[in-house]
Scaffold this active site. Structure first.
Site, PDB file in Angstrom:
ATOM      1  N   LEU A   1     -10.483   3.828   2.566  1.00 48.85           N
ATOM      2  CA  LEU A   1     -10.102   2.402   2.561  1.00 48.85           C
ATOM      3  C   LEU A   1     -11.627   1.693   2.449  1.00 48.85           C
ATOM      4  CD1 LEU A   1      -7.792   2.207   5.555  1.00 48.85           C
ATOM      5  CD2 LEU A   1      -7.229   1.964   3.322  1.00 48.85           C
TER       6      LEU A   1
ATOM      7  N   GLU B   1       1.005  -1.182  -0.115  1.00 56.14           N
ATOM      8  CA  GLU B   1      -0.038  -0.063  -0.106  1.00 56.14           C
ATOM      9  C   GLU B   1       0.730   1.339   0.107  1.00 56.14           C
ATOM     10  OE1 GLU B   1      -2.921  -0.367  -0.923  1.00 56.14           O
ATOM     11  OE2 GLU B   1      -3.568  -2.295   0.138  1.00 56.14           O
TER      12      GLU B   1
ATOM     13  N   CYS C   1     -12.466  -6.229 -15.739  1.00 56.85           N
ATOM     14  CA  CYS C   1     -13.648  -4.967 -15.611  1.00 56.85           C
ATOM     15  C   CYS C   1     -14.979  -5.857 -15.367  1.00 56.85           C
ATOM     16  CB  CYS C   1     -13.829  -4.449 -16.963  1.00 56.85           C
ATOM     17  SG  CYS C   1     -14.955  -3.117 -16.894  1.00 56.85           S
TER      18      CYS C   1
END
Length: 191
Positions: free
Chosen positions: A173, A95, A151
């Site tokens: 988040l 992250e 997708c």
């Protein structure tokens, strides 16, 4: 052994920076965990870090959407990584988009000391704009792996993290309740 694996062995070629980037649900953390576990199997000293604010799955472990995990140290800022990761062979960072703008300088210092640094993070935010220190990290990395999700609208490769909830905060988040992967046409299509 593949040449790409060989170049990461400390000593033979020195330190390096690797970045795994892409949208949400693209397998970034899964790839980070895979590379770090391989380093552990090779009996290398490994330290893993994540932002202290990311507690979606676990307070201390880095956890993928598929629930694979590896223990990590949550840190407040990138300078803590420099202090805690200086005496190891491999540093993993998850992250990375949530870290401060000093992260590229920190990982450069680690790599210059002969440490292999592996970083995973979102390359774009929910608005499709470059996210945090990720562009600078990709610019200084020896190796960049861009991964795509699928997708959810059309099945094409997805590179965007579409926010499904009404919230303009840069950082929110969330998981599948808040985001879905989309390709370029579906990301820009009107809902």
């Amino acid at each position: 052994m593949l040449f790409s694996e060989k170049i990461y062995q400390r000593g033979a070629y020195g330190g390096s920076i690797e970045v795994v980037s892409g949208s949400m649900f693209s397998g970034k953390t899964e790839e980070l965990i895979r590379r770090l576990k391989r380093a552990q199997i090779a009996k290398l000293q490994v330290e893993i870090f994540k932002p202290k604010t990311d507690i979606r799955y676990d307070e201390t472990a880095v956890v993928s959407h598929d629930h694979n995990s590896i223990q990590s140290t949550p840190v407040e800022n990138s300078s803590a990584i420099l202090l805690l990761g200086a005496n190891t062979q491999v540093v993993g960072i998850d992250e990375a988009q949530f870290f401060d703008d000093d992260l590229p300088e920190v990982v450069n210092k680690l790599a210059n000391k002969g440490i292999r640094v592996i970083i995973a993070g979102l390359d774009m935010d929910f608005a499709g704009k470059p996210f945090g220190p990720m562009p600078a990290l990709m610019a200084i990395a020896e190796h960049v792996t861009k991964v795509n999700a699928v997708c959810v609208r059309c099945g094409s490769p997805a590179m965007y993290s579409y926010r499904k909830v009404a919230n303009d905060a840069k950082i929110l988040l969330g998981e599948k309740e808040s985001y879905e992967p989309r390709c370029r046409p579906c990301f820009h299509a009107e809902d």
